[in-house]
Enzyme design. Structure first.
Site, PDB file in Angstrom:
ATOM      1  N   ASP A 102       0.833  -1.211   0.000  1.00 24.97           N
ATOM      2  CA  ASP A 102       0.000   0.000   0.000  1.00 24.97           C
ATOM      3  C   ASP A 102       0.863   1.256   0.000  1.00 24.97           C
ATOM      4  OD1 ASP A 102      -2.198  -1.645   0.321  1.00 24.97           O
ATOM      5  OD2 ASP A 102      -2.164  -1.466   2.504  1.00 24.97           O
TER       6      ASP A 102
HETATM    7  N1  URA Z   1      -1.147  -5.725   4.313  1.00 22.41           N
HETATM    8  C1  URA Z   1      -1.562  -4.457   4.315  1.00 22.41           C
HETATM    9  O1  URA Z   1      -2.527  -4.126   4.989  1.00 22.41           O
HETATM   10  N2  URA Z   1      -0.910  -3.556   3.562  1.00 22.41           N
HETATM   11  C2  URA Z   1       0.167  -3.883   2.795  1.00 22.41           C
HETATM   12  O2  URA Z   1       0.727  -3.014   2.120  1.00 22.41           O
HETATM   13  C3  URA Z   1       0.585  -5.203   2.810  1.00 22.41           C
HETATM   14  C4  URA Z   1      -0.085  -6.112   3.570  1.00 22.41           C
END
Ligand code: URA
Length: 235
Positions: A102
């Site tokens: 993310d």
């Molecule tokens: N889980 C999440 O919530 N975000 C990420 O970027 C990777 C795994």
């Protein structure tokens, strides 16, 4: 080379997905639209996907990047935001990120131009474990730990058993390490929120046996041969 393999080695999609791309009519060979699945691409032909030339890469590159927050893992963005490719501009090969992190997550991201390697690494059947370090709001109780270990409902999906370890319990927050082998959208955030802990910061510290170690944010390094082989389950 058969058209589906050609598309896969260019890193566009897995061979199975490549068949769908061919059927959709998105591929042209020397200017002619090809929809025949078994089509053999003659040596030296020009192949385009949605109008852009695609070529099997020569030298394969594999890098581990420490992604800072604020960079997105898609390779193109219509809103002109910063992408992880802005951090590897001095690599000549056309690398792409393997999987996603993310925008508000930092940490280890692997980039490569090896499409088959990327598909293998992401395939759920290979169960590559990813390790995250989460700073969460509030107490991380034994009960919450047990729930996360067993599996929680993150909106219609029950997560598989996870490894969970409390690293630090401060008065207002907790630091927890969690290892999962799945990759649902915002999975770690949703898992903590399912047990009542809001994630304040999230960092990925390892993918399989590849560790972030002392790599600084925004920096990258090449993977070793052994790391590459291990990620593919070949060692
Ligand atoms: N889980 C999440 O919530 N975000 C990420 O970027 C990777 C795994």
């Amino acid at each position: 080379m058969r058209i589906n393999k050609y598309i896969a080695v260019c890193g566009i999609a897995s061979r199975r997905k490549a068949d769908e791309i061919v059927k959709r009519g998105d591929i042209k060979v020397d200017g002619l639209r090809i929809t025949e699945l078994g089509f053999d691409v003659p040596d030296g032909s020009t192949v385009t996907y949605q109008g852009r030339i695609i070529k099997p890469e020569g030298r394969k590159v594999y890098v581990a990047l420490n992604k800072p927050k604020g960079f997105i893992t898609t390779t193109q963005d219509e809103k002109d935001r910063l992408t992880v490719l802005d951090l590897v501009k001095d690599i000549d090969e056309r690398v792409f990120p393997v999987g996603r992190l993310d925008e508000d997550t930092s940490g280890l991201l692997i980039l490569t131009n090896d499409g088959e390697f990327a598909n293998k690494l992401m395939h759920p059947k290979n169960h590559v474990q990813k390790t995250y370090r989460a700073k969460v709001l509030g107490d991380f109780t034994r009960k919450r730990e047990a729930l996360l270990r067993k599996g929680v409902d993150i909106g219609g999906y029950i997560t598989k058993p996870a490894e969970v370890n409390l690293i630090k319990q401060a008065p207002k927050y907790s630091i927890v390490e969690i290892k999962i082998s799945e990759g649902k959208n915002r999975q770690v955030r949703k898992m903590f929120s399912a047990v009542g802990n809001k994630v304040m910061e999230l960092e990925r510290t390892a993918i399989g046996d590849v560790y972030l170690g002392g790599l600084k944010q925004g920096h990258y390094r090449k993977l070793t041969r052994q790391e590459i082989d291990r990620l593919q389950g070949e060692n």
